[in-house]
Design a protein around this motif. Structure first.
Motif, PDB file in Angstrom:
ATOM      1  N   PRO A 195       0.808  -1.233   0.000  1.00  0.00           N
ATOM      2  CA  PRO A 195       0.000   0.000   0.000  1.00  0.00           C
ATOM      3  C   PRO A 195       0.834   1.274   0.000  1.00  0.00           C
ATOM      4  CG  PRO A 195      -0.896  -1.605   1.545  1.00  0.00           C
ATOM      5  CD  PRO A 195       0.411  -2.155   1.063  1.00  0.00           C
ATOM      6  N   ALA A 196       1.936   1.302   0.772  1.00  0.00           N
ATOM      7  CA  ALA A 196       2.772   2.511   0.818  1.00  0.00           C
ATOM      8  C   ALA A 196       3.411   2.784  -0.526  1.00  0.00           C
ATOM      9  CB  ALA A 196       3.852   2.357   1.893  1.00  0.00           C
ATOM     10  N   GLU A 197       3.844   1.718  -1.217  1.00  0.00           N
ATOM     11  CA  GLU A 197       4.483   1.893  -2.529  1.00  0.00           C
ATOM     12  C   GLU A 197       3.481   2.372  -3.575  1.00  0.00           C
ATOM     13  OE1 GLU A 197       7.111  -0.452  -0.058  1.00  0.00           O
ATOM     14  OE2 GLU A 197       4.980  -0.630  -0.528  1.00  0.00           O
ATOM     15  N   PHE A 198       2.285   1.798  -3.553  1.00  0.00           N
ATOM     16  CA  PHE A 198       1.277   2.225  -4.530  1.00  0.00           C
ATOM     17  C   PHE A 198       0.828   3.663  -4.259  1.00  0.00           C
ATOM     18  CE2 PHE A 198       0.536  -2.374  -5.388  1.00  0.00           C
ATOM     19  CZ  PHE A 198       0.680  -2.318  -6.760  1.00  0.00           C
ATOM     20  N   ALA A 201       2.760   6.012  -2.974  1.00  0.00           N
ATOM     21  CA  ALA A 201       3.861   6.840  -3.460  1.00  0.00           C
ATOM     22  C   ALA A 201       3.842   6.927  -4.985  1.00  0.00           C
ATOM     23  CB  ALA A 201       5.193   6.269  -2.979  1.00  0.00           C
ATOM     24  N   LEU A 202       3.510   5.823  -5.653  1.00  0.00           N
ATOM     25  CA  LEU A 202       3.432   5.825  -7.114  1.00  0.00           C
ATOM     26  C   LEU A 202       2.331   6.758  -7.590  1.00  0.00           C
ATOM     27  CD1 LEU A 202       4.757   4.333  -9.562  1.00  0.00           C
ATOM     28  CD2 LEU A 202       2.823   2.751  -9.470  1.00  0.00           C
ATOM     29  N   ALA A 203       1.169   6.723  -6.907  1.00  0.00           N
ATOM     30  CA  ALA A 203       0.067   7.611  -7.282  1.00  0.00           C
ATOM     31  C   ALA A 203       0.433   9.071  -7.043  1.00  0.00           C
ATOM     32  CB  ALA A 203      -1.191   7.237  -6.501  1.00  0.00           C
ATOM     33  N   VAL A 204       1.063   9.373  -5.902  1.00  0.00           N
ATOM     34  CA  VAL A 204       1.485  10.756  -5.625  1.00  0.00           C
ATOM     35  C   VAL A 204       2.495  11.220  -6.656  1.00  0.00           C
ATOM     36  CG1 VAL A 204       2.712  12.215  -3.964  1.00  0.00           C
ATOM     37  CG2 VAL A 204       0.969  10.616  -3.173  1.00  0.00           C
ATOM     38  N   SER A 231      -4.952   2.769  -1.014  1.00  0.00           N
ATOM     39  CA  SER A 231      -3.597   2.481  -0.529  1.00  0.00           C
ATOM     40  C   SER A 231      -3.300   3.245   0.758  1.00  0.00           C
ATOM     41  CB  SER A 231      -2.570   2.839  -1.609  1.00  0.00           C
ATOM     42  OG  SER A 231      -2.790   2.093  -2.792  1.00  0.00           O
ATOM     43  N   LEU A 232      -3.736   4.502   0.815  1.00  0.00           N
ATOM     44  CA  LEU A 232      -3.518   5.305   2.022  1.00  0.00           C
ATOM     45  C   LEU A 232      -4.229   4.691   3.224  1.00  0.00           C
ATOM     46  CD1 LEU A 232      -2.444   7.892   3.387  1.00  0.00           C
ATOM     47  CD2 LEU A 232      -4.520   9.057   2.607  1.00  0.00           C
ATOM     48  N   ARG A 233      -5.463   4.267   3.031  1.00  0.00           N
ATOM     49  CA  ARG A 233      -6.213   3.666   4.129  1.00  0.00           C
ATOM     50  C   ARG A 233      -5.585   2.345   4.565  1.00  0.00           C
ATOM     51  NH1 ARG A 233     -12.655   4.311   2.760  1.00  0.00           N
ATOM     52  NH2 ARG A 233     -12.906   6.435   3.552  1.00  0.00           N
ATOM     53  N   ASP A 234      -5.232   1.502   3.598  1.00  0.00           N
ATOM     54  CA  ASP A 234      -4.649   0.194   3.949  1.00  0.00           C
ATOM     55  C   ASP A 234      -3.321   0.363   4.674  1.00  0.00           C
ATOM     56  OD1 ASP A 234      -6.791  -0.995   2.756  1.00  0.00           O
ATOM     57  OD2 ASP A 234      -5.755  -1.498   0.884  1.00  0.00           O
ATOM     58  N   ALA A 235      -2.497   1.317   4.198  1.00  0.00           N
ATOM     59  CA  ALA A 235      -1.204   1.533   4.853  1.00  0.00           C
ATOM     60  C   ALA A 235      -1.395   2.031   6.281  1.00  0.00           C
ATOM     61  CB  ALA A 235      -0.380   2.528   4.045  1.00  0.00           C
ATOM     62  N   ALA A 236      -2.338   2.964   6.469  1.00  0.00           N
ATOM     63  CA  ALA A 236      -2.566   3.517   7.807  1.00  0.00           C
ATOM     64  C   ALA A 236      -3.131   2.458   8.755  1.00  0.00           C
ATOM     65  CB  ALA A 236      -3.498   4.717   7.722  1.00  0.00           C
TER      66      ALA A 236
END
Length: 512
Positions: A144-147, A149-152, A453-458
């Motif tokens: 999730p953190a990588e995806f 970052a890719l979206a940002v 991804s943000l929600r899953d990472a958090a």
């Protein structure tokens, strides 16, 4: 070397008569739309997006790839003959290409563009075949953190590079993100920004937005523009539609240099092929200045060859980035990503495992499309120019009808038609005030991925958001983003200084 048997299987699938027909249809549509004034591959793919409901996935994406590549071929034809590029990616080609046409070398200019596009696209397709599986294996380690970052990375790079004013790019991006969050929240089940209207509980269809912004809004804009500016004059191509040996030797180094410049931009989300075409043109112009007798300004063949190769090599690599990483480099690629999702497919490492027949048939179709487009454009470019004779009122009316039919076919709701008209007017206003459209589409397509991804990472880190920058891949992506933004800012600063220097020089000469 394991790639070669897979590619051979892909050719076996792509060379069936059904898929060959769709390759031809895509190339024909892409070239035709590219030639027509104010249109482009993004509009064609947007109009054809409803077709994905009726076609088998492999056939649909083979057709889309043909449209994507064919649009670049057609754009250069209009720019060379009328000095009016269909898309921003063809602007650099008009500088020397149109001068070649005015000097009686229109046929040779069209041949130079067609061969350059073929070389750039073919080399990029070879690289994609060998690099895409490696990128897919690399992206299999993404979490999730990588995806996120890719979206940002895609959001920031696209919105800051595609326009001279980054604030406009960011505004377009946030508009796309705002449209993406309309509807029922997938986690909590609560409606968001629906204005208590049941029509908005399912959100706003991506098909409606893309068709409205890229097709209907563009038609309104071009119709208003043509009413103000009038019709341009077209140079009649005459003479041999091939290059002499001396012309080929002159253009060959520029084709190779343009291809080398365009390939890296197919991986970095920098707005598509606009930047590499200008970089390729600028490099050839600097090299030409070192000659004893500079040729730029009078129809230099290298000034046309390099941008054409750069634009198509970027497009070819963009397809690999889309398949392997799920990263859309341009508005057209973003629409194709949406089409994948309509079939329940997510580009990335799982796509190579779950749908290998589709992936390798699509990759094989790139080579077939390049050959088909070369055959269609090298001897028949003058026939494509006849499309410019279509009366614009008929052309715009026909596109508007297709917009309405495609939108209504996907939802069967009159509300969708009203939404189409409203968003189309918004798209027209954005074009009129020079707001970029690509960030809006990319924001809407990648917005749900970024949110999830943000929600899953958090949640996986118990609310600790430092997990978003805790791994080497996110840090590398953010560092690469910083490099891209710094080069963009530096380029703008240098351009403004040059403009001020030129203005001061002109004022001094007037005073004298």
């Amino acid at each position: 070397m394991d790639v070669l048997p897979l590619l051979a299987d892909g050719f076996a699938g792509a060379l069936t008569w059904q898929n060959l027909i769709w390759v031809l249809v895509g190339c024909l549509l892409g070239t035709a739309v590219g030639v027509l004034p104010g249109l482009g591959s993004s509009m064609a793919v947007a109009l054809l997006l409803p077709v994905t409901f009726a076609l088998e996935p492999t056939a649909a994406f083979i057709m889309f790839a043909g449209v994507y590549f064919g649009g670049l071929f057609g754009d250069s034809t209009m720019g060379i003959l009328m000095n009016t590029p269909g898309q921003a990616s063809a602007i650099a080609s008009t500088f020397e290409g149109h001068r070649m046409a005015l000097s009686g070398r229109a046929a040779q200019a069209l041949a130079t563009a067609a061969i350059g596009a073929f070389i750039g696209g073919f080399v990029a397709s070879v690289l994609v075949v060998f690099l895409a599986p490696l990128l897919a294996d690399f992206s299999s380690s993404f979490g999730p953190a990588e995806f996120f970052a890719l979206a940002v990375f895609a959001f920031a790079a696209t919105s800051s590079v595609v326009t001279d004013t980054p604030l406009r790019g960011m505004a377009s991006l946030f508009l796309g993100l705002g449209i993406a969050v309309i509807g029922v929240d997938s986690v909590s089940g609560a409606p968001r920004f629906t204005l208590e209207s049941p029509y908005l509980f399912d959100g706003i269809s991506l098909v409606t937005v893309t068709v409205a912004v890229l097709a209907l809004g563009e038609v309104i804009y071009v119709a208003c523009l043509s009413r103000q500016s009038g019709e341009g004059s077209m140079v009649k191509p005459a003479g041999r539609p091939w290059l002499s040996r001396a012309e080929f030797r002159e253009a060959a180094p520029a084709w190779l240099r343009g291809t080398a410049i365009g390939v890296p931009f197919g991986i970095v989300p920098a707005g598509g092929s606009e930047i590499p075409t200008f970089l390729a043109y600028g490099l050839e112009k600097r090299l030409d200045a070192r000659r004893d007798v500079p040729r730029f300004g009078s129809g230099a063949i290298r000034g046309l060859a390099a941008p054409e190769a750069a634009g198509n090599s970027t497009t070819g690599m963009a397809m690999g980035s889309l398949l392997a990483l799920g990263l859309p480099i341009s508005a057209t690629a973003a629409i194709m990503l949406a089409a994948f999702r309509q079939y329940g497919l997510q580009p990335g490492p799982l796509l190579f495992e779950r749908a290998p027949d589709l992936v390798w048939s699509l990759l094989a179709s790139f080579f077939i499309a390049m050959v088909v487009l070369l055959i269609l454009n090298l001897p028949f470019a003058t026939l494509w120019a006849k499309l410019l004779l279509i009366p614009r009122p008929y052309l715009f009316a026909g596109i508007t009808v297709f917009c309405a039919l495609g939108t209504y076919a996907t939802g069967g709701s009159t509300f969708d038609l009203l939404m189409l008209l409203g968003i189309g007017i918004v798209g027209f206003i954005m074009r009129a005030v020079d707001y970029p459209l690509a960030p809006l589409i990319i924001g809407m397509v990648l917005g749900p991925l970024a949110e999830t991804s943000l929600r899953d990472a958090a949640m996986s880190a118990n609310g600790d958001f430092s997990v978003l920058v805790g791994g080497p891949i996110p840090i590398a992506l953010y560092a690469l983003l910083a490099v891209v933004l710094s080069f963009s800012i530096r380029g703008r600063v240098v351009a403004r200084r040059r403009q001020k220097l030129e203005a001061a020089t002109s004022e001094t000469s007037l005073v004298r």
